[in-house]
Design a protein around this motif. Structure first.
Motif, short mmCIF file in Angstrom:
data_model
loop_
_atom_site.label_atom_id
_atom_site.label_comp_id
_atom_site.label_asym_id
_atom_site.label_seq_id
_atom_site.Cartn_x
_atom_site.Cartn_y
_atom_site.Cartn_z
N GLY A 170 0.79 -1.24 0.00
CA GLY A 170 0.00 0.00 0.00
C GLY A 170 0.81 1.28 0.00
N SER A 171 2.15 1.20 -0.13
CA SER A 171 2.95 2.43 -0.15
C SER A 171 3.24 2.85 -1.59
N ILE A 172 3.32 4.18 -1.79
CA ILE A 172 3.86 4.67 -3.07
C ILE A 172 5.33 4.26 -3.03
N SER A 173 5.87 3.82 -4.17
CA SER A 173 7.26 3.34 -4.10
C SER A 173 8.07 3.79 -5.32
N TYR A 174 9.32 4.17 -5.08
CA TYR A 174 10.21 4.62 -6.15
C TYR A 174 11.50 3.83 -6.10
N LEU A 175 12.01 3.48 -7.30
CA LEU A 175 13.32 2.84 -7.39
C LEU A 175 14.31 3.92 -7.85
N ILE A 176 15.33 4.19 -7.03
CA ILE A 176 16.20 5.34 -7.27
C ILE A 176 17.66 4.88 -7.16
N ASP A 177 18.49 5.29 -8.11
CA ASP A 177 19.91 4.99 -7.91
C ASP A 177 20.80 6.22 -8.09
N ASP A 178 20.16 7.40 -7.99
CA ASP A 178 20.92 8.65 -8.08
C ASP A 178 20.11 9.71 -7.33
N PRO A 179 20.73 10.42 -6.38
CA PRO A 179 19.97 11.41 -5.61
C PRO A 179 19.27 12.44 -6.50
N ASP A 180 19.84 12.72 -7.67
CA ASP A 180 19.22 13.72 -8.56
C ASP A 180 17.88 13.27 -9.13
N GLN A 181 17.57 11.99 -9.01
CA GLN A 181 16.27 11.50 -9.51
C GLN A 181 15.12 11.88 -8.56
N ILE A 182 15.46 12.31 -7.34
CA ILE A 182 14.40 12.62 -6.36
C ILE A 182 13.92 14.05 -6.57
N LYS A 183 12.63 14.20 -6.82
CA LYS A 183 12.04 15.52 -7.06
C LYS A 183 11.04 15.83 -5.95
N LEU A 184 10.91 17.12 -5.65
CA LEU A 184 10.03 17.56 -4.57
C LEU A 184 8.61 17.00 -4.73
N GLU A 185 8.08 17.00 -5.98
CA GLU A 185 6.69 16.56 -6.19
C GLU A 185 6.49 15.08 -5.83
N MET A 186 7.57 14.28 -5.87
CA MET A 186 7.44 12.87 -5.51
C MET A 186 7.10 12.71 -4.02
N LEU A 187 7.53 13.70 -3.23
CA LEU A 187 7.38 13.57 -1.77
C LEU A 187 6.30 14.50 -1.22
N HIS A 188 5.46 15.02 -2.14
CA HIS A 188 4.40 15.94 -1.75
C HIS A 188 3.46 15.27 -0.74
N ASN A 189 3.24 15.93 0.38
CA ASN A 189 2.33 15.41 1.43
C ASN A 189 2.79 14.12 2.09
N ILE A 190 4.03 13.75 1.91
CA ILE A 190 4.54 12.52 2.55
C ILE A 190 5.26 12.93 3.84
N SER A 191 4.64 12.62 4.98
CA SER A 191 5.31 13.03 6.22
C SER A 191 6.18 11.90 6.78
N SER A 192 5.86 10.65 6.38
CA SER A 192 6.69 9.54 6.86
C SER A 192 7.25 8.81 5.64
N LEU A 193 8.54 8.99 5.40
CA LEU A 193 9.18 8.44 4.20
C LEU A 193 10.09 7.28 4.59
N GLY A 194 9.87 6.12 3.99
CA GLY A 194 10.73 4.96 4.27
C GLY A 194 11.82 4.85 3.21
N ILE A 195 12.99 4.43 3.63
CA ILE A 195 14.08 4.19 2.66
C ILE A 195 14.67 2.81 2.95
N THR A 196 14.83 2.03 1.88
CA THR A 196 15.54 0.77 1.99
C THR A 196 16.47 0.64 0.80
N ALA A 197 17.21 -0.46 0.71
CA ALA A 197 18.15 -0.62 -0.40
C ALA A 197 18.25 -2.08 -0.78
N GLY A 198 18.32 -2.34 -2.08
CA GLY A 198 18.51 -3.70 -2.58
C GLY A 198 19.90 -4.22 -2.21
N ALA A 199 20.08 -5.52 -2.38
CA ALA A 199 21.33 -6.16 -1.94
C ALA A 199 22.56 -5.70 -2.72
#
Ligand code: SF4
Length: 311
Positions: free
Chosen positions: A241-270
């Motif tokens: 049930g979470s919105i999810s993004y696959l990111i491998d470069d900090p520049d891929q993260i845009k403000l609109e992706m995190l709009h209204n997100i107060s609790s953001l989870g971060i994990t990483a593949g192996a």
């Protein structure tokens, strides 16, 4: 208050650590360049860092000059690739993860006793190509690939009474469960491996992302697009049930992706380095997150030794 939560465990597994160490150690001992067949692990940053140290990544052995130091990737290779490397007089080191080698051994053992084998995995993934390529050509049985439940429903095998199963190590546990259940219904005598092929790191990171999804409105999975286990983490986060993004470069993260997100989870593949996770955390902090929490999780203490010549 806006908060970032970090999953545990996340990022590098023992197989990836070992593969990167093999390339680094080979460059250290023998000097650059060292040739690596395929991306040693599926992560852009890892590959670029190794390139900077003197690794040259190739698709085929024919691109490597005779006599060169060569590394096979963590995903494993078909037997034919080893034979080809011998023919080309390459000095090779095998960075295949020992958990993938275990599946290779199962395939050979099953094939030697004349059995048919079904592999559950994704076509064209290098691990699957390597494992299918371990099935000896002179075997009396046959090896089949099943990618999804539909194929499990329709596949026909020559020896339903003499059939075994292996799986790709980095699949989602829940995805394989459904496929395997279907196969078991159709082939009740099918023999499964003694212990599951899905590896400890895949299992632990999948459990951790499910926990993270309970506490996060959106999840960033740090990993590259071609990383199988990172994609499975993203799918699991979405299923939970979470919105999810696959990111491998900090520049891929845009403000609109995190709009209204107060609790953001971060994990990483192996295959994703912690250094990249921290760069991504830093970038997210610039979007107004003030708190950083590490979730509790399983402590991993698995370690795989380097090949004897590189210790
Ligand atoms: S994810 Fe598992 S199988 Fe793949 S390299 Fe890591 S430990 Fe090995």
């Amino acid at each position: 208050m806006k908060v970032i939560k970090l999953a545990n465990p996340r990022g590098f597994c023992a197989g990836v650590d070992r593969a990167i160490d093999i390339v680094s150690e080979a460059i250290e001992r023998f000097g650059a360049p060292v040739y690596v067949r395929h991306e040693v692990v599926h992560n852009r940053k890892v590959v670029n860092d190794l390139k900077a140290k003197g690794a040259i990544f190739v698709q085929e052995l024919s691109e490597i000059p005779k006599g060169s130091i060569t590394i096979f990737s963590a995903h494993g290779v078909a037997e034919q690739v080893e034979l080809d490397a011998d023919y080309r007089e390459l000095r090779y080191f095998d960075a295949t993860c020992p958990l993938v080698s275990k599946v290779h051994k199962e395939v050979v053992r099953f094939a030697q006793s004349g059995k048919d084998i079904i592999m559950v995995g994704h076509e064209n993934h290098p691990e699957v190509e390597g494992t299918l390529g371990r099935f000896p050509l002179n075997s009396l049985g046959k090896m089949y690939l099943v990618e999804d439940v539909d194929q499990a429903k329709s596949i026909n095998v020559n020896q339903p009474e003499n059939l075994c199963l292996v799986t790709q190590t980095t699949l989602s546990v829940s995805d394989t469960e459904e496929i395997i259940e279907e196969l078991k219904k159709r082939f009740p005598l099918m023999q499964e491996p003694k212990s599951e092929d899905i590896c400890y790191a895949t299992q632990n990171r999948q459990d951790a992302v499910k926990q993270l999804a309970l506490e996060s409105e959106a999840i960033i999975v740090v990993g590259s697009e071609n990383s199988s286990n990172s994609n499975r983490l993203k799918e699991l986060a979405e299923k939970s049930g979470s919105i999810s993004y696959l990111i491998d470069d900090p520049d891929q993260i845009k403000l609109e992706m995190l709009h209204n997100i107060s609790s953001l989870g971060i994990t990483a593949g192996a295959s994703a380095p912690e250094e990249l996770v921290q760069l991504i955390v830093k970038k997210c902090m610039t979007f107004g997150y003030e708190n950083l929490e590490e979730l509790d999780g399983l402590k991993e203490n698995i370690f795989f030794k380097l090949p004897v010549e590189l210790r």
